[in-house]
Write an enzyme that holds these catalytic residues in place. Structure first.
Site, PDB file in Angstrom:
ATOM      1  N   ASP A 150       0.847  -1.189   0.000  1.00 11.55           N
ATOM      2  CA  ASP A 150       0.000   0.000   0.000  1.00 11.55           C
ATOM      3  C   ASP A 150       0.884   1.240   0.000  1.00 11.55           C
ATOM      4  OD1 ASP A 150      -2.564  -1.495   0.581  1.00 11.55           O
ATOM      5  OD2 ASP A 150      -1.411  -2.012   2.373  1.00 11.55           O
ATOM      6  N   ARG A 154     -14.159   0.162  -1.165  1.00 11.34           N
ATOM      7  CA  ARG A 154     -13.408   0.425   0.068  1.00 11.34           C
ATOM      8  C   ARG A 154     -13.070   1.908   0.226  1.00 11.34           C
ATOM      9  NH1 ARG A 154      -9.065  -4.606   0.518  1.00 11.34           N
ATOM     10  NH2 ARG A 154     -10.585  -6.296   0.233  1.00 11.34           N
ATOM     11  N   ASP A 194      -4.134   1.847   4.398  1.00  7.80           N
ATOM     12  CA  ASP A 194      -4.714   0.872   5.322  1.00  7.80           C
ATOM     13  C   ASP A 194      -4.479   1.346   6.746  1.00  7.80           C
ATOM     14  OD1 ASP A 194      -5.548  -0.759   3.293  1.00  7.80           O
ATOM     15  OD2 ASP A 194      -4.184  -2.412   3.739  1.00  7.80           O
ATOM     16  N   ASP A 213      -2.312  -2.993  -4.534  1.00  4.90           N
ATOM     17  CA  ASP A 213      -3.096  -3.338  -3.355  1.00  4.90           C
ATOM     18  C   ASP A 213      -3.884  -2.086  -2.967  1.00  4.90           C
ATOM     19  OD1 ASP A 213      -4.166  -4.776  -1.271  1.00  4.90           O
ATOM     20  OD2 ASP A 213      -2.329  -4.934  -0.127  1.00  4.90           O
TER      21      ASP A 213
END
Length: 429
Positions: free
Chosen positions: A210, A306, A253, A249
């Site tokens: 990420d 997301r 996060d 990805d």
């Protein structure tokens, strides 16, 4: 190697070199005082429990200007325990030399494709054997090269209009009090995705890395950054075995017991799985009672899903603008395991043919508050629309808490124009 994009390598020697960096005077728009900005009181969850100041107390000896990825990693590792300010000038490329620089001896992508072709390997068992081992070893090399670990009491701030990082992954792991501002972060491109023949009905390529990971850390402020896939959107990636060779990805996060995070005035653009808060339904021991995150005044443009997906977290998402793509859109807010999401006063720009019922996605039974949101300029009850159109995924209203850590709340109808002018790297208001 077919379908490979330029990735790059780093020099391991620099990490063992001297830790002193030249502190340069730049002509960046951000003033010296601005590099010491702290999170305002009551500005989201990161303002709780003493607030977030990053490296505001850094002295001149611990104020660095970096112009390369190696310099950034050296500045982060220098003099452990000291508050620091790191000013990023220009674009730092973590993977400039390309994917071949990370390949383990004997790794051959064409051989990998031949060995694990579903026509040969099937779909019943995960891949294993020599080429999979070499792929994993190559991936380990890339991970070691592109990850930069951010210590406590640190501010990383872009100066100038081209400040950013390409292909790097900022790891804010197990520390307290970090500020990251004014950077354009181009997503890392995984050189060595893994083929999983058991993923879904037809298998899938799975990638790592990420742009930024907040892992077990507290008091983190992520502000006025632009997260993007840059020159390598998913549409530019090849397919193998009939599946997209996914080399991305997430963009951000927040996981593994991270807590007290404010994400404000950023742009998240052109990405699939974008922002995850809580990464496992089985992580209750570390995540329950934590993952308190505020998202406000961010732009989510052409994001597939997301934005965020939430597990366990007590998340306040308000005054964000969601510009939904015409094709491929899945959802914006993911309601997951024991989540307590409050989504209020957001603006959604939906193209023709995309229903507001898709904005919320039920993954697990959890209550959600979603009110005073506007879709294409009109107030819409997102829960009511979702439940009416998707009766098999009925959502329960009322997350059971009322956010109080907000400094300004704008009329959602103002957000498209306001955030176009003021959100993202280099656009501080």
């Amino acid at each position: 190697m077919p379908g490979r994009r330029s990735a790059g390598r780093r020099s391991l020697a620099v990490l063992a070199g001297c830790t002193a960096l030249v502190v340069a005077v730049t002509s960046a728009p951000a003033s010296a005082a601005a590099t010491r900005d702290v999170l305002p009181p009551r500005d989201g969850w990161a303002s709780a429990g003493g607030g977030t100041t990053g490296g505001a107390k850094a002295d001149a000896a611990h104020t660095y200007t970096v112009t390369t990825w190696e310099e950034l990693r050296t500045a982060l590792a220098a003099d452990p325990g000291a508050p620091r300010i790191i000013k990023v000038k220009g674009t730092l490329n973590a993977t400039a030399a390309g994917c071949p620089a990370f390949e383990a001896d004997g790794y051959d992508f064409e051989r990998y494709l031949a060995d694990y072709d579903p026509a040969v390997w099937g779909h019943d068992t995960p891949v294993s054997g020599a080429q999979e081992d070499l792929r994993a070893a190559s991936a380990t090399r890339q991970g070691a090269a592109i990850k930069a670990y951010v210590p406590a009491d640190t501010t990383i701030v872009g100066v100038g209009r081209q400040a950013g990082i390409v292909g790097g992954s900022l790891q804010i792991q197990g520390v307290d009090n970090v500020v990251v501002r004014d950077l354009t972060l181009e997503s890392p491109l995984d050189c060595f995705p893994q083929w999983d023949p058991t993923d879904g009905a037809t298998g899938a390529w799975n990638s790592e890395y990420d742009s930024m990971v907040v892992h077990g850390s507290t008091h983190v402020w992520v502000d006025h950054n632009t997260f993007t896939d840059g020159e390598h959107p998913d549409s530019s990636l090849p397919s193998y075995y009939g599946e997209l060779y996914q080399q991305h990805d997430g963009e951000l996060d927040v996981v593994r017991g991270a807590d007290l995070v404010t994400v404000s005035w950023n742009v998240f653009a052109d990405h699939d799985k974008t922002l995850m808060i809580g990464n496992s339904d089985s992580a209750g021991d570390t995540d329950r009672g934590k993952l308190r995150v505020t998202l406000h005044h961010n732009v989510f443009r052409d994001i597939v899903e997301r934005a965020p997906r939430v597990r366990f977290g007590q998340v306040d998402a308000y005054n964000n603008h969601y510009i939904v793509p015409a094709g491929g859109y899945q959802y914006s807010f993911g309601i997951g395991q024991e989540s307590r999401l409050v989504a209020q006063r957001n603006a959604f720009t939906l193209p023709a043919g995309v229903s507001a019922a898709k904005i919320l996605k039920k993954w697990k039974e959890a209550p959600v508050t979603a009110d005073a949101n506007y879709v294409n300029g009109k107030r819409v009850d997102l829960i009511a629309v979702h439940n009416a159109e998707l009766p098999g995924e009925v959502l329960t209203p009322d997350a059971g808490w009322t956010p109080s850590l907000r400094t300004r709340v704008d009329d959602p109808r103002r957000l498209p124009g306001l955030l176009q002018r003021q959100a993202g790297a280099g656009k501080r208001h």
